[in-house]
Design a protein around this motif. Structure first.
Motif: not given
Length: 195
Positions: A158-174, A180-192
């Motif tokens: 930290g400090p971590l600053k949004g917005p955040f882009s996220v990248k996932l890699t699947a375990l089974s297939s790779g 891009r920017d899926v988690i907003p700048r003003n993120w908070a716990p319990k936001i879906y």
């Protein structure tokens, strides 16, 4: 509403893979024709069922939700099937399908700008997450998150600053999925957050 209308299950350690199997989908079909229909049910793995517990053949077993049992039962036999305990099944891995959605995240309680924890609620396709990375606003580097448990991942930095882009890699297939920017700048716990 949760994906698959609460058709969830806990699986044996060999399928749960220390939490990395969380989110995977399986088709399960009961083989007892006296109480079960021919319908298979698709379940999403949400937990681990301890080895050696009821319904264990030593390698693999499923502890299914009432909704999953009900889907497999002959009409009117839902309760009887749920009360049965062990039933013979066959199963196979299947892609997860969430019409209209690719992925959903939940920012976990206790997250701060120095410790961010994310639960992958569901991922369309493979379902299981082998690695997760985030990229801060304006950044060029993907920061690797650590596996916490189940489908929960965290990063302590930290400090971590949004917005955040996220990248996932699947375990089974790779297979890699990034947003891009899926988690907003003003993120908070319990936001879906949905893609």
């Amino acid at each position: 509403m949760k994906p698959l209308k609460a058709r969830v299950g806990a699986v044996s350690p060999v399928l749960f893979k220390n939490g990395e199997g969380c989110g995977a989908c399986f088709k399960v079909r009961c083989l007892d024709k006296s109480i079960c229909s021919e319908r298979a049910v698709t379940i999403i793995v949400t937990d681990e069922s301890p080895a050696g517990g009821c319904c264990s053949n030593g390698n693999t077993h499923f502890d299914l939700s009432g909704a999953a049992f009900g889907h497999m039962a002959i009409s009117g036999e839902n309760g009887q099937l749920r009360n049965r305990g062990e039933i013979p099944i066959i199963y196979r891995r299947t892609p997860c399908k969430y019409p209209g959605k690719n992925i959903a995240f939940h920012i976990n309680e206790g997250s701060t700008d120095h410790w961010l924890s994310i639960l992958v609620e569901f991922e369309d396709g493979d379902g299981d997450v082998g690695s997760m990375h985030i990229r801060e606003a304006g950044g060029t580097e993907w920061l690797e998150m650590n596996h916490l448990w189940g489908a929960n991942w965290f990063i302590s930095r930290g400090p971590l600053k949004g917005p955040f882009s996220v990248k996932l890699t699947a375990l089974s297939s790779g297979r890699t999925l990034s947003a891009r920017d899926v988690i907003p700048r003003n993120w908070a716990p319990k936001i879906y957050l949905h893609l």
